[in-house]
Design a protein around this motif. Structure first.
Motif, PDB file in Angstrom:
ATOM      1  N   THR A 191      -2.989   0.052  -4.313  1.00  0.00           N
ATOM      2  CA  THR A 191      -4.076  -0.444  -3.467  1.00  0.00           C
ATOM      3  C   THR A 191      -4.364  -1.882  -3.887  1.00  0.00           C
ATOM      4  O   THR A 191      -4.056  -2.279  -5.021  1.00  0.00           O
ATOM      5  CB  THR A 191      -5.368   0.382  -3.632  1.00  0.00           C
ATOM      6  OG1 THR A 191      -5.857   0.198  -4.979  1.00  0.00           O
ATOM      7  CG2 THR A 191      -5.109   1.861  -3.384  1.00  0.00           C
ATOM      8  N   THR A 235       0.813  -1.224   0.000  1.00  0.00           N
ATOM      9  CA  THR A 235       0.000   0.000   0.000  1.00  0.00           C
ATOM     10  C   THR A 235       0.844   1.270   0.000  1.00  0.00           C
ATOM     11  O   THR A 235       0.291   2.371  -0.052  1.00  0.00           O
ATOM     12  CB  THR A 235      -0.959   0.000   1.204  1.00  0.00           C
ATOM     13  OG1 THR A 235      -0.214  -0.221   2.410  1.00  0.00           O
ATOM     14  CG2 THR A 235      -2.005  -1.087   1.058  1.00  0.00           C
ATOM     15  N   THR A 279      -5.175  -6.761   2.522  1.00  0.00           N
ATOM     16  CA  THR A 279      -4.095  -6.612   1.538  1.00  0.00           C
ATOM     17  C   THR A 279      -3.733  -7.927   0.856  1.00  0.00           C
ATOM     18  O   THR A 279      -2.815  -7.966   0.030  1.00  0.00           O
ATOM     19  CB  THR A 279      -2.833  -6.031   2.214  1.00  0.00           C
ATOM     20  OG1 THR A 279      -2.507  -6.816   3.365  1.00  0.00           O
ATOM     21  CG2 THR A 279      -3.055  -4.586   2.627  1.00  0.00           C
TER      22      THR A 279
END
Length: 405
Positions: free
Chosen positions: A165, A161, A188
């Motif tokens: 994204t 990040t 993530t």
């Protein structure tokens, strides 16, 4: 599926290096794949996957070949060809009429498969000591856990990040014909839907993601870091969790990444540069003075301690053949020393996470209970989490967050 002699020979050579020369499976496969640039993606996948699977099911395959499993057994190349042949029969592959496969009878192999189902340590392909300690510590849950640990590991990546994204990365990968799926409650994490050499992707080279299992990604989150903090990752290794912490801190504050081996910290620095992680300082632990100088200096402390690694056998199947029970017993002593000594680096009111990639309570929950009793009220347990391979499909992990009063 049609077998090709040169590819089977490559698998046999890899197994010889792993079981006779006692080399690590991942390094062996990497070198063998580099030895022939003419092999295509399918060829390379055959070599890697079959080598790993034979290593995973080693004891079971010896049983099917009527070879007794012992630590002292060193297979001949003739044995290895037959072991690979029997593995292919278990996959319902028709063997070609090669001299190396003479004397392998499918009907007999399938009879032995049925016989193996009655002996757990054979059918699940594990050494005696591991079956004993697993049953002792996990009881009725052991059967499901060892079954899960014998499945192939999914390829999981962590979106960096600091550079992208998760959604943007997912779309970029899809454009490169690399489809992924999200992982619930691990924002993530993306799981590849098909196996491939992800390291060759330009998105990896540009630092948009790292290879990191979904369970491992939860350790960094457990530490509850904030951008302005001073954080110590005291067993950083090559820095997978350090890089995640840098992203969680948005490159602000400071992370001191420590380890007892300089080469691991050198690798961390290379990875940090690729990831654009700019708030990391590395520090070699070459004496007890290093720990003493950092006494009461950290807002957050991560102790991702050395352990048996029994929670990550999916991706390191050769570990169960190289490890002995005395290693597990000795590593527990190391864990206690780290807890006792390294916890001094935490400020009063600061939080610490103790983590292992082990399924054994004796390396995890029991170590935290011991530490709390030793500290006589100086620390309190805030939260602990156990990630089961059988329940999650990912690596086995334990993590506990404690606060220094």
């Amino acid at each position: 599926m049609r077998l090709h002699r040169n590819l089977v020979a490559a698998v046999v050579e890899a197994l010889h290096q792993i079981f006779v020369e006692k080399k690590y499976a991942d390094k062996v496969i990497e070198k063998i794949l580099q030895s022939n640039p003419k092999w295509g993606a399918r060829d390379r996948a055959f070599i890697a996957e079959n080598t790993y699977e034979v290593v995973r099911w080693w004891r079971w395959l010896l049983f099917l070949n009527e070879i007794e499993y012992t630590d002292a057994y060193f297979p001949t190349r003739e044995d290895l060809w037959k072991i690979v042949g029997v593995w292919q029969i278990s996959l319902q592959t028709q063997l070609p009429d090669w001299q190396e496969f003479t004397g392998i009878y499918p009907k007999k192999v399938f009879q032995k498969i049925e016989e193996s189902k009655k002996i757990r340590k054979v059918f699940q392909s594990i050494p005696d000591w591991l079956d004993e300690i697993g049953e002792k510590e996990l009881g009725k849950f052991w059967e499901k856990e060892i079954y899960a640990l014998n499945q192939s590991a999914p390829v999981v990546i962590r979106a960096n990040t600091l550079k992208t994204t998760p959604l943007r990365l997912q779309n970029l990968l899809l454009q490169s014909d690399i489809p992924t799926v999200e992982v619930k409650n691990v924002p993530t994490a993306l799981v590849l839907q098909k196996r491939m050499n992800i390291f060759s992707s330009p998105h990896f080279k540009n630092g948009l993601f790292e290879i990191q299992d979904a369970s491992s990604q939860q350790v960094g989150t457990m530490l509850e870091v904030e951008p302005a903090m001073r954080v110590i990752d005291a067993c950083a290794g090559a820095g997978g969790k350090t890089l995640h912490l840098a992203a969680l801190m948005e490159n602000k504050g400071k992370i001191i990444a420590m380890d007892v081996e300089q080469w691991k910290l050198d690798e961390l620095q290379k990875r940090a540069k690729r990831a654009n992680a700019q708030n990391i300082e590395t520090k070699l632990i070459d004496s007890s003075k290093v720990i003493k100088r950092l006494e009461a200096s950290a807002d957050r402390l991560l102790l991702d301690v050395p352990c048996s690694g029994l929670g990550v056998l999916k991706r390191n199947p050769d570990a169960k053949w190289k490890m002995q029970l005395n290693f597990v017993e000795n590593i527990k002593k190391t864990q206690r020393e780290i807890l006792q000594n390294y916890s001094s680096m935490l400020k009063k009111g600061g939080k610490m996470v103790y983590a292992t990639c082990s399924i054994l309570p004796s390396e995890s929950e029991e170590q935290v209970r011991w530490f709390l009793s030793e500290q006589k009220g100086d620390f309190e347990l805030l939260e602990e989490k156990r990630i089961s391979p059988a329940q999650s499909g990912f690596d086995g992990f334990y993590m506990a967050r404690l606060r220094k009063k």
